[in-house]
Write a protein that holds these residues in place. Structure first.
Motif, PDB file in Angstrom:
ATOM      1  N   PRO A 194     -47.596   6.730  20.006  1.00  0.00           N
ATOM      2  CA  PRO A 194     -46.618   5.397  18.971  1.00  0.00           C
ATOM      3  C   PRO A 194     -46.185   4.411  20.496  1.00  0.00           C
ATOM      4  O   PRO A 194     -45.801   3.619  20.571  1.00  0.00           O
ATOM      5  N   THR A 195     -45.868   5.231  21.467  1.00  0.00           N
ATOM      6  CA  THR A 195     -45.172   4.348  22.645  1.00  0.00           C
ATOM      7  C   THR A 195     -46.247   3.401  23.661  1.00  0.00           C
ATOM      8  O   THR A 195     -45.745   2.561  23.908  1.00  0.00           O
ATOM      9  N   ILE A 196     -47.355   4.068  23.157  1.00  0.00           N
ATOM     10  CA  ILE A 196     -48.249   2.735  24.005  1.00  0.00           C
ATOM     11  C   ILE A 196     -49.449   1.995  22.891  1.00  0.00           C
ATOM     12  O   ILE A 196     -50.548   1.712  23.143  1.00  0.00           O
ATOM     13  N   ILE A 197     -48.794   2.114  21.783  1.00  0.00           N
ATOM     14  CA  ILE A 197     -50.425   1.243  20.697  1.00  0.00           C
ATOM     15  C   ILE A 197     -49.585   0.316  20.257  1.00  0.00           C
ATOM     16  O   ILE A 197     -48.355  -0.178  19.980  1.00  0.00           O
ATOM     17  N   PRO A 198     -50.370  -0.602  20.752  1.00  0.00           N
ATOM     18  CA  PRO A 198     -50.010  -1.811  20.378  1.00  0.00           C
ATOM     19  C   PRO A 198     -49.466  -2.175  18.791  1.00  0.00           C
ATOM     20  O   PRO A 198     -50.438  -1.559  17.993  1.00  0.00           O
ATOM     21  N   GLY A 199     -48.102  -2.931  18.965  1.00  0.00           N
ATOM     22  CA  GLY A 199     -47.918  -2.981  17.120  1.00  0.00           C
ATOM     23  C   GLY A 199     -46.807  -2.064  16.527  1.00  0.00           C
ATOM     24  O   GLY A 199     -45.594  -2.377  15.678  1.00  0.00           O
ATOM     25  N   LEU A 200     -46.972  -0.603  17.330  1.00  0.00           N
ATOM     26  CA  LEU A 200     -45.671   0.386  16.909  1.00  0.00           C
ATOM     27  C   LEU A 200     -44.661   0.147  18.232  1.00  0.00           C
ATOM     28  O   LEU A 200     -44.105  -0.145  18.220  1.00  0.00           O
ATOM     29  N   ASN A 201     -45.582   0.301  19.539  1.00  0.00           N
ATOM     30  CA  ASN A 201     -44.941   0.341  20.626  1.00  0.00           C
ATOM     31  C   ASN A 201     -43.011   1.136  20.728  1.00  0.00           C
ATOM     32  O   ASN A 201     -42.828   0.705  21.130  1.00  0.00           O
ATOM     33  N   ILE A 202     -43.219   2.220  20.065  1.00  0.00           N
ATOM     34  CA  ILE A 202     -42.196   2.979  20.180  1.00  0.00           C
ATOM     35  C   ILE A 202     -42.749   4.431  19.855  1.00  0.00           C
ATOM     36  O   ILE A 202     -43.516   5.125  19.122  1.00  0.00           O
ATOM     37  N   SER A 203     -41.651   5.835  21.159  1.00  0.00           N
ATOM     38  CA  SER A 203     -42.163   6.847  20.110  1.00  0.00           C
ATOM     39  C   SER A 203     -40.943   7.362  19.410  1.00  0.00           C
ATOM     40  O   SER A 203     -39.567   7.023  19.405  1.00  0.00           O
ATOM     41  N   PRO A 204     -41.553   8.035  17.829  1.00  0.00           N
ATOM     42  CA  PRO A 204     -40.669   8.328  17.437  1.00  0.00           C
ATOM     43  C   PRO A 204     -39.562   9.464  17.888  1.00  0.00           C
ATOM     44  O   PRO A 204     -39.008   9.745  17.320  1.00  0.00           O
ATOM     45  N   SER A 205     -40.749  10.410  18.695  1.00  0.00           N
ATOM     46  CA  SER A 205     -39.613  11.109  19.574  1.00  0.00           C
ATOM     47  C   SER A 205     -38.504  10.945  20.154  1.00  0.00           C
ATOM     48  O   SER A 205     -37.373  11.324  21.111  1.00  0.00           O
ATOM     49  N   ALA A 206     -38.763   9.574  20.639  1.00  0.00           N
ATOM     50  CA  ALA A 206     -37.085   8.799  21.427  1.00  0.00           C
ATOM     51  C   ALA A 206     -35.911   8.822  20.719  1.00  0.00           C
ATOM     52  O   ALA A 206     -34.822   8.607  21.110  1.00  0.00           O
ATOM     53  N   ARG A 207     -35.972   9.456  19.798  1.00  0.00           N
ATOM     54  CA  ARG A 207     -34.826   9.497  19.193  1.00  0.00           C
ATOM     55  C   ARG A 207     -34.734  10.784  18.253  1.00  0.00           C
ATOM     56  O   ARG A 207     -35.670  11.496  17.808  1.00  0.00           O
ATOM     57  N   ILE A 208     -33.313  11.152  18.056  1.00  0.00           N
ATOM     58  CA  ILE A 208     -32.924  12.530  18.254  1.00  0.00           C
ATOM     59  C   ILE A 208     -33.557  14.288  17.158  1.00  0.00           C
ATOM     60  O   ILE A 208     -33.447  14.740  17.197  1.00  0.00           O
TER      61      ILE A 208
END
Length: 265
Positions: free
Chosen positions: A112-126
């Motif tokens: 999702p970090t590169i998917i437009p509209g999502l633009n965030i990686s759930p892995s980026a939160r611990i």
């Protein structure tokens, strides 16, 4: 050009819940099932990956083609290049389900970090990296205890044969921290830090583009620079997305292998 620049904020993404309106289902069951945007994206991506594999393998053919062929290539990559390469054919097949689940969960959560509209990686939160690290931790402990017994596994993991007795006072605590504490900690931090860093870089690049466009009254060289860098880094992030899934699953397999052969190290 007329417009207004809004500085980006990570507060609602990484520190949700400080306002009730940030959470979905917050009023249901006392908030036990409350979800924020990152949790919704996690669930969405896992469901999409599960649906893909269900669709691809619903009527498997002896000679695969189309979607089934792609799904089998993805599964074979994990089986051959991670599980069997590290654990061998017998143990690789034994632990393949958990290694495959870890690989595709990380991959689905990174995309999702590169998917437009999502633009965030759930892995980026611990939370997610920690959960997967705990799963890997439990599995490699189980593998060692099942193979050697609890006492022998712990002794083999901590005590290095042939050392002078006094050195064991120094080496055993170091081995304990390295084996039973640092492994899950480093798995967690490596995945979270890499995906968070990538997210922050993309945020800064596209926020800078937005700023220069609106504050400088149109497209300027100042706006083009961060825009081009942001696009280039997006392609680099695709490699990071796959690489982090590979590294996480690979290290999980390595830790299992070390546990299975703890008496040989």
């Amino acid at each position: 050009m007329k417009g207004e620049f809004h500085a980006p904020s990570l507060e609602h993404e990484f520190f949700p819940g400080h306002v009730n309106g940030d959470l979905w289902f917050n009023d249901f069951a006392g908030g036990a099932f409350a979800l924020d945007r990152i949790m919704v994206i996690r669930i969405l991506m896992i469901l999409l990956f599960a649906a893909f594999f269900f669709f691809a393998m619903r009527k498997p053919k002896l000679i695969p083609s189309g979607v089934q062929n792609f799904a089998e290539l993805a599964l074979d990559f994990v089986r051959i290049h991670i599980a069997e390469d590290i654990l061998g054919k017998k143990e690789g097949r034994r632990f393949l389900p958990v290694i495959t689940a870890i690989f595709f969960t990380v991959l689905a959560s990174n995309l999702p970090t590169i998917i437009p509209g999502l633009n965030i990686s759930p892995s980026a939160r611990i939370g997610l990296p920690l959960t997967l690290a705990v799963v890997a931790y439990v599995v490699f402990i189980y593998a060692g205890v099942k193979r050697h017994g609890a006492g022998k596994f712990v002794k083999s993991s901590l005590v290095i044969p042939g050392l002078p007795p006094l050195l064991h006072l120094l080496v055993v605590p170091i081995e304990f921290v390295s084996t039973f504490i640092l492994r899950p900690v480093t798995l967690t931090i490596r995945l979270m830090a890499n995906m968070l860093a990538g997210h922050l870089i993309l945020v800064m690049m596209f926020a800078a583009t937005n700023f220069f466009v609106w504050q400088m009254n149109g497209w300027t060289l100042l706006a083009a620079g961060p825009l081009l860098f942001g696009i280039a880094f997006s392609f680099f992030e695709i490699m990071v997305i796959f690489l982090q899934a590979y590294i996480f699953a690979l290290l999980a397999a390595v830790y299992i292998e070390l546990s299975l052969h703890a008496d040989e190290h």
